[in-house]
Design an enzyme around this catalytic site. Sequence first.
Site, PDB file in Angstrom:
ATOM      1  N   LYS A 201       0.860  -1.181   0.000  1.00 18.20           N
ATOM      2  CA  LYS A 201       0.000   0.000   0.000  1.00 18.20           C
ATOM      3  C   LYS A 201       0.898   1.234   0.000  1.00 18.20           C
ATOM      4  O   LYS A 201       1.676   1.456   0.931  1.00 18.20           O
ATOM      5  CB  LYS A 201      -0.920   0.013   1.219  1.00 18.20           C
ATOM      6  N   LYS A 256      -2.155  -1.493  -3.702  1.00 21.12           N
ATOM      7  CA  LYS A 256      -3.015  -0.312  -3.700  1.00 21.12           C
ATOM      8  C   LYS A 256      -2.143   0.928  -3.798  1.00 21.12           C
ATOM      9  O   LYS A 256      -1.179   1.038  -3.040  1.00 21.12           O
ATOM     10  CB  LYS A 256      -3.838  -0.288  -2.405  1.00 21.12           C
TER      11      LYS A 256
END
Length: 337
Positions: A201, A256
Amino acid sequence: MTTRQFPATRMRRMRRDDFSRRLMRETTLTAADLIWPVFVLDGEKRRETVPSMPGVERLSLDLLIEEAREAHDMGIPAIALFPVVDPSLKSELAEEAYSSSGLVQRSVRALKEAIPELGIITDVALDPYTSHGQDGIIDASGYVLNDRTVETLLKQALSHAEAGVDVVAPSDMMDGRIGEIRQVLEQEHLHNVRIMAYSAKYASHYYGPFRDAVGSAANLGKADKRTYQMDPANGDEALHEVALDLAEGADMVMVKPGMPYLDVVRRIKDELKVPTYAYQVSGEYAMHMAAFDNGWLSADEVILESLMCFKRAGADGILTYFAKRAALMLAQRQAGA
């Protein structure tokens, strides 16, 4: 490998007709590849628009159950649940995150009772619950404390599991939290609760509309999350993060944001060959919607093309706010095939 030369090889031959294009198609997108992120808020018959995400709404649980049932009927296998927490319940230590009567915990129980076959994924992170908007517990200087945060994340993940969730998805990027969560789940005989680790992330600027949707943007203010989320410049580090989370007990891993990081998805899939997911995040959604609304891009074709790119890059599944719209289009095209 010997490659035949033109004109013995004409690559356009197989592109000539629809039937041959379909026969040689390498990647297939179906509704089963989609996970629908949803925002739940307290109350009844409440529906709030998210201005920075046209077409996306915050829904009270009663309306969410109706929408989730529709998504399940369309073949979407799972939803990812994100809470809109009342400001009065936010605190420095995020105690509401692990309340058995909290919004997420109540929502999980109700959704599993209403639609038991639908997979429910919950976010394990503290930013919706902290008064400062960070994903963890901070010290006097504002630095997020890793081990202290993990203590609270454990309580949060366990409360979700006890409510009946199928998948906990730690998105906080604290070191060591996957191993700690797996150990607690095993100790409590919650062996089949899966962990989808947000392993790669990034500290991205594509998250703005999401923070508006869950109400954490104002709390975060001008602060950032660079001391725990990954530097967008790094790719090798993502492989290291993923390998660590897998060793600690993750069942699935997440990249992400999505489209700007599909190279990372491809590397993870090629090198580690594990269930790999990607999130078409709020900023990606908002950019697409702005182009659609202005007539700059063709909505239906671009939505499906963008999702196909995730699959081609190696994603086993995609979290996308377009999930229901895409599932409907895929069904219509299948019916017309």
